[in-house]
Design a protein around this motif. Structure first.
Motif, PDB file in Angstrom:
ATOM      1  N   ASP A 231      41.184  37.357  37.663  1.00 42.12           N
ATOM      2  CA  ASP A 231      41.064  38.470  36.734  1.00 42.12           C
ATOM      3  C   ASP A 231      40.019  38.045  35.708  1.00 42.12           C
ATOM      4  O   ASP A 231      40.322  37.323  34.754  1.00 42.12           O
ATOM      5  CB  ASP A 231      42.398  38.756  36.046  1.00 42.12           C
ATOM      6  CG  ASP A 231      43.426  39.359  36.983  1.00 42.12           C
ATOM      7  OD1 ASP A 231      43.021  40.081  37.905  1.00 42.12           O
ATOM      8  OD2 ASP A 231      44.631  39.116  36.782  1.00 42.12           O
TER       9      ASP A 231
ATOM     10  N   THR B  62      48.797  43.967  40.302  1.00 39.15           N
ATOM     11  CA  THR B  62      48.680  42.615  39.760  1.00 39.15           C
ATOM     12  C   THR B  62      49.845  42.137  38.903  1.00 39.15           C
ATOM     13  O   THR B  62      50.034  40.929  38.744  1.00 39.15           O
ATOM     14  CB  THR B  62      47.406  42.513  38.909  1.00 39.15           C
ATOM     15  OG1 THR B  62      47.455  43.496  37.864  1.00 39.15           O
ATOM     16  CG2 THR B  62      46.167  42.738  39.761  1.00 39.15           C
TER      17      THR B  62
ATOM     18  N   HIS C 258      44.402  34.032  36.078  1.00 38.67           N
ATOM     19  CA  HIS C 258      44.578  35.075  35.063  1.00 38.67           C
ATOM     20  C   HIS C 258      44.592  34.408  33.689  1.00 38.67           C
ATOM     21  O   HIS C 258      45.427  33.555  33.429  1.00 38.67           O
ATOM     22  CB  HIS C 258      45.900  35.799  35.326  1.00 38.67           C
ATOM     23  CG  HIS C 258      46.253  36.848  34.317  1.00 38.67           C
ATOM     24  ND1 HIS C 258      45.740  38.123  34.379  1.00 38.67           N
ATOM     25  CD2 HIS C 258      47.075  36.831  33.236  1.00 38.67           C
ATOM     26  CE1 HIS C 258      46.238  38.840  33.388  1.00 38.67           C
ATOM     27  NE2 HIS C 258      47.050  38.081  32.672  1.00 38.67           N
ATOM     28  N   THR C 259      43.708  34.748  32.815  1.00 41.33           N
ATOM     29  CA  THR C 259      42.555  35.608  32.917  1.00 41.33           C
ATOM     30  C   THR C 259      41.445  34.939  32.111  1.00 41.33           C
ATOM     31  O   THR C 259      41.731  34.215  31.152  1.00 41.33           O
ATOM     32  CB  THR C 259      42.839  37.032  32.405  1.00 41.33           C
ATOM     33  OG1 THR C 259      41.665  37.830  32.393  1.00 41.33           O
ATOM     34  CG2 THR C 259      43.415  37.009  30.978  1.00 41.33           C
TER      35      THR C 259
ATOM     36  N   THR D  72      50.320  33.967  40.515  1.00 38.82           N
ATOM     37  CA  THR D  72      49.377  34.274  39.448  1.00 38.82           C
ATOM     38  C   THR D  72      49.755  33.450  38.232  1.00 38.82           C
ATOM     39  O   THR D  72      50.926  33.375  37.860  1.00 38.82           O
ATOM     40  CB  THR D  72      49.409  35.777  39.092  1.00 38.82           C
ATOM     41  OG1 THR D  72      48.976  36.537  40.213  1.00 38.82           O
ATOM     42  CG2 THR D  72      48.503  36.069  37.906  1.00 38.82           C
TER      43      THR D  72
ATOM     44  N   ASN E 182      40.911  44.017  35.422  1.00 40.90           N
ATOM     45  CA  ASN E 182      42.355  44.256  35.463  1.00 40.90           C
ATOM     46  C   ASN E 182      42.773  45.067  34.241  1.00 40.90           C
ATOM     47  O   ASN E 182      42.322  44.807  33.132  1.00 40.90           O
ATOM     48  CB  ASN E 182      43.080  42.901  35.479  1.00 40.90           C
ATOM     49  CG  ASN E 182      44.565  43.031  35.731  1.00 40.90           C
ATOM     50  OD1 ASN E 182      44.980  43.663  36.689  1.00 40.90           O
ATOM     51  ND2 ASN E 182      45.371  42.430  34.866  1.00 40.90           N
TER      52      ASN E 182
ATOM     53  N   ASN F  56      40.163  41.442  31.258  1.00 47.04           N
ATOM     54  CA  ASN F  56      41.495  42.021  31.244  1.00 47.04           C
ATOM     55  C   ASN F  56      41.614  43.033  30.107  1.00 47.04           C
ATOM     56  O   ASN F  56      41.284  42.723  28.959  1.00 47.04           O
ATOM     57  CB  ASN F  56      42.527  40.897  31.047  1.00 47.04           C
ATOM     58  CG  ASN F  56      43.948  41.330  31.318  1.00 47.04           C
ATOM     59  OD1 ASN F  56      44.238  41.937  32.335  1.00 47.04           O
ATOM     60  ND2 ASN F  56      44.851  41.012  30.388  1.00 47.04           N
TER      61      ASN F  56
ATOM     62  N   ARG G  87      46.018  33.447  42.093  1.00 44.44           N
ATOM     63  CA  ARG G  87      45.228  34.374  41.287  1.00 44.44           C
ATOM     64  C   ARG G  87      45.066  33.763  39.904  1.00 44.44           C
ATOM     65  O   ARG G  87      46.051  33.461  39.230  1.00 44.44           O
ATOM     66  CB  ARG G  87      45.902  35.741  41.147  1.00 44.44           C
ATOM     67  CG  ARG G  87      46.104  36.498  42.462  1.00 44.44           C
ATOM     68  CD  ARG G  87      46.589  37.933  42.213  1.00 44.44           C
ATOM     69  NE  ARG G  87      45.455  38.798  41.837  1.00 44.44           N
ATOM     70  CZ  ARG G  87      45.173  39.165  40.609  1.00 44.44           C
ATOM     71  NH1 ARG G  87      45.915  38.747  39.590  1.00 44.44           N
ATOM     72  NH2 ARG G  87      44.134  39.950  40.366  1.00 44.44           N
TER      73      ARG G  87
ATOM     74  N   GLN H 200      47.908  46.898  36.897  1.00 45.93           N
ATOM     75  CA  GLN H 200      49.049  46.078  36.488  1.00 45.93           C
ATOM     76  C   GLN H 200      50.376  46.658  36.968  1.00 45.93           C
ATOM     77  O   GLN H 200      51.256  45.927  37.396  1.00 45.93           O
ATOM     78  CB  GLN H 200      49.040  45.899  34.975  1.00 45.93           C
ATOM     79  CG  GLN H 200      47.884  45.046  34.470  1.00 45.93           C
ATOM     80  CD  GLN H 200      47.948  44.782  32.979  1.00 45.93           C
ATOM     81  OE1 GLN H 200      48.947  45.050  32.315  1.00 45.93           O
ATOM     82  NE2 GLN H 200      46.859  44.253  32.430  1.00 45.93           N
TER      83      GLN H 200
END
Length: 651
Positions: free
Chosen positions: A340, A450, A286-287, A247, A387, A343, A284, A420
């Motif tokens: 994500d 996450t 983010h974000t 991530t 998220n 967030n 992943r 999270q």
């Protein structure tokens, strides 16, 4: 493989879940600069040095009458001088300055290795008759033709004495130029510099003879949240060995990708995505939308003033949001599989459960609707998540559930909920966490863990110079309980991500040091790691038959020395009040230092007695301690151990 998994399942094999733990012996020669020269090391990744001695890459003392590679940044004069000196008789004089930014600079780009943290220091003195001023040690970096500047350290300097500037610098991307320089805050007077030093502490090697998380945990992929600096050296080795996904910690946030309107940069994110691709990992993203780390320009109106809730400002804000998402997601379409999208949008203290961020104040729920709609249009195959943290807290959990239910009913393409899981050794309970998972199950969405970490602290007033063994054991029990829970819900949980690589990297390190991850500051697997990967933890494979069990580990070794770690477990039904563990070295090894126990040695017999604070060994409980020792021709492990005179089994 579960059909709802967002990440493709990589080919796996089940490894043996208990392997003898021993650190690889990796040694390197520490490079030192001779007096009067600038020392350099190759730009290859540094390896572990004997006893982890710092390695010097720059040492400028100006004793040879030259500038030793330092030069002017502007029209000032930089020259060797013997007028004053911090050490020896030579220094570097900086004269004829007309701007505060002018000062001596040293190009170091060819000397530094990506991902290595360098300690930088230099001594500075203002010329006689000069008023005091703040002096700064700074770094200049050019990446893709764009210059950036970073202050590494500052101090108040005077004409009457020398002051040391210190800081750290970690190169994270290939650059056309990296330079270190000294400047002032206000005055343009002359000054002197001397004894500049750039060095790094080599990473310890990782353990290779232990199970990989990616092999031991089979119900879902396990990933790590990373920064570009984590991709190199021993951290990179840990990632490659243990994790199936990465991530992007900060590299894809708005301030990193579009710091000014219309100017996008992807250097840091490229490094992470490229590393993942090279090692067969998923990514992943983010974000895309967050109330933090969003540049202030995003919330200014057409006249440059702070936005107020008007129709015009809402349209402008949503237009900026769409442009941002189309550009950032478009850059990685097909390579970043999960995003994500929004967030931390929930504030359970509000009557409607929504955080009163500038996004919400200007655009209401439409910023969330727009974000998911545009993201789905850019990459229809990407899995899109909302998220948040503390989703185990009933009020927050329920507010998030209501929001997701409403948006899904409207046709907003939300594919999953991210929990999270920034937790601690006591909170939350497994039951609370299970209720969290059960709450969202009826929505038919994916759920992902996450940003998981387990703090050793249970209150804001605690601070430990060294993590207590009982907290590390409690941490291991929390990790084990949570991973067992996640495994029971593996048909819904499609990945678990740990927030960092080693305890050193954790965002929880601030005014106090924390130890929330599976690997410690020396890159060694903690008890929490074994609690996750070994089904027979804490006793190893099978139940010990005696009243005590001992695990003896060599966790680091170098020419002439090694670090040992011993864990003793009381496997009897009765507690032990005061313990003494004894073993015999068989090859002349000698203990030189110990911690978490009082160690002594008579000839080859070593005795480790409890410290004042850890003498209680509960039934089923464990204590761990460490030591440094010397060795010569061989370093075999002891064959027998006794606890208070009773023989122990070994694991």
């Amino acid at each position: 493989m579960h059909a709802t998994h967002a990440f493709p399942r990589l080919a796996r094999r089940r490894s043996a879940l208990w392997l003898t733990v021993c650190a690889l012996v990796v040694a390197a020669v520490a490079l030192a600069a001779p007096s009067g020269a600038t020392a350099t090391t190759p730009a290859a990744a540094p390896t572990a040095a004997a006893a982890q001695e710092p390695v010097t890459v720059v040492a400028s003392d100006f004793e040879d009458g030259t500038t030793q590679g330092w030069s002017a940044r502007g029209g000032e004069t930089v020259a060797a001088s013997t007028e004053v000196a911090h050490g020896g008789t030579g220094s570097l004089a900086v004269t004829g300055r007309t701007g505060t930014w002018q000062g001596p600079a040293l190009s170091v780009g060819d000397l530094l290795t990506l991902g290595t943290s360098y300690d930088v220091s230099v001594w500075v003195r203002l010329a006689d008759g000069t008023a005091g001023d703040t002096v700064r040690l700074s770094a200049e970096r050019h990446v893709d033709g764009q210059a950036s500047y970073h202050t590494l350290g500052s101090a108040q300097a005077t004409a009457g004495g020398w002051v040391e500037l210190t800081g750290e610098y970690t190169p994270t991307a290939a650059a056309e130029y990296v330079g270190l320089y000294v400047e002032t805050a206000s005055v343009t007077a002359d000054f002197f510099v001397d004894d500049a030093l750039v060095s790094y502490q080599p990473d310890p090697p990782i353990q290779t003879d232990i199970p990989s998380l990616r092999d031991a945990v089979t119900g879902f992929p396990v990933g790590a949240g990373v920064e570009p600096s984590h991709l190199y050296g021993s951290r990179g080795d840990l990632l490659a060995k243990h994790y199936e996904s990465l991530t992007t910690g900060n590299a894809l946030k708005w301030d990193a990708t579009q710091p000014t309107e219309g100017t996008f940069r992807f250097t840091d994110a490229d490094a992470i995505v490229d590393f993942a691709t090279e090692h067969g990992m998923a990514v992943r993203g983010h974000t895309l939308v967050w109330h933090n780390q969003t540049p202030s320009w995003v919330f200014t109106d057409a006249n440059g003033d702070p936005m107020t809730p008007t129709a015009e400002n809402k349209a402008l804000l949503l237009d900026r949001l769409e442009t941002h998402i189309r550009t950032v997601m478009g850059e990685y379409a097909g390579r970043v599989e999960v995003w994500d999208v929004v967030n931390e949008v929930i504030d359970e203290s509000q009557s409607d459960g929504m955080r009163r961020s500038p996004w919400f104040q200007i655009a209401g729920l439409d910023y969330i609707r727009t974000a998911f709609r545009v993201a789905h249009e850019v990459d229809p195959d990407a899995r899109l998540f909302i998220n948040d943290y503390n989703t185990n807290v009933p009020a927050k959990r329920d507010a998030l559930f209501d929001l997701v239910s409403q948006l899904r009913a409207e046709g907003v393409p939300i594919h999953g909920v991210g929990h999270q899981m920034h937790v601690n050794v006591e909170w939350p309970s497994v039951a609370e966490t299970e209720t969290m998972l059960q709450t969202f199950a009826p929505l038919g969405l994916e759920q992902q863990i996450t940003e998981m970490d387990v703090s050793i602290y249970t209150s804001s007033g605690e601070s430990f110079p060294t993590p207590p063994e009982e907290r590390l054991r409690a941490q291991a029990e929390q990790y084990r309980a949570m991973f067992q829970l996640f495994d029971r819900y593996a048909d819904q949980i499609t990945s678990v991500t740990l927030w960092g690589v080693t305890d050193t990297d954790s965002w929880l390190n601030g005014s106090r040091a924390d130890a929330p991850l599976l690997f410690d500051r020396e890159f060694q697997a903690k008890e929490a790691f074994w609690a996750v990967v070994d089904p027979d933890w804490p006793n190893g494979p099978g139940e010990p038959t005696g009243d005590c069990a001992v695990r003896y580990q060599v966790v680091g070794s170098w020419s002439g020395g090694f670090e040992g770690r011993v864990t003793v477990t009381n496997t009897s039904a009765e507690p032990v009040d005061g313990w003494s563990l004894r073993w015999t070295f068989g090859a002349g090894q000698r203990v030189t230092q110990g911690w978490n126990a009082e160690l002594s040695q008579s000839v080859d017999v070593v005795t480790a007695e409890n410290a004042s604070w850890n003498g209680q060994l509960a039934a089923g409980g464990s204590r761990a301690f460490g030591f440094l020792a010397s060795w010569t021709d061989a370093n075999p492990a002891p064959e027998t151990f006794t606890l208070n005179g009773v023989s122990c089994t070994t694991a």
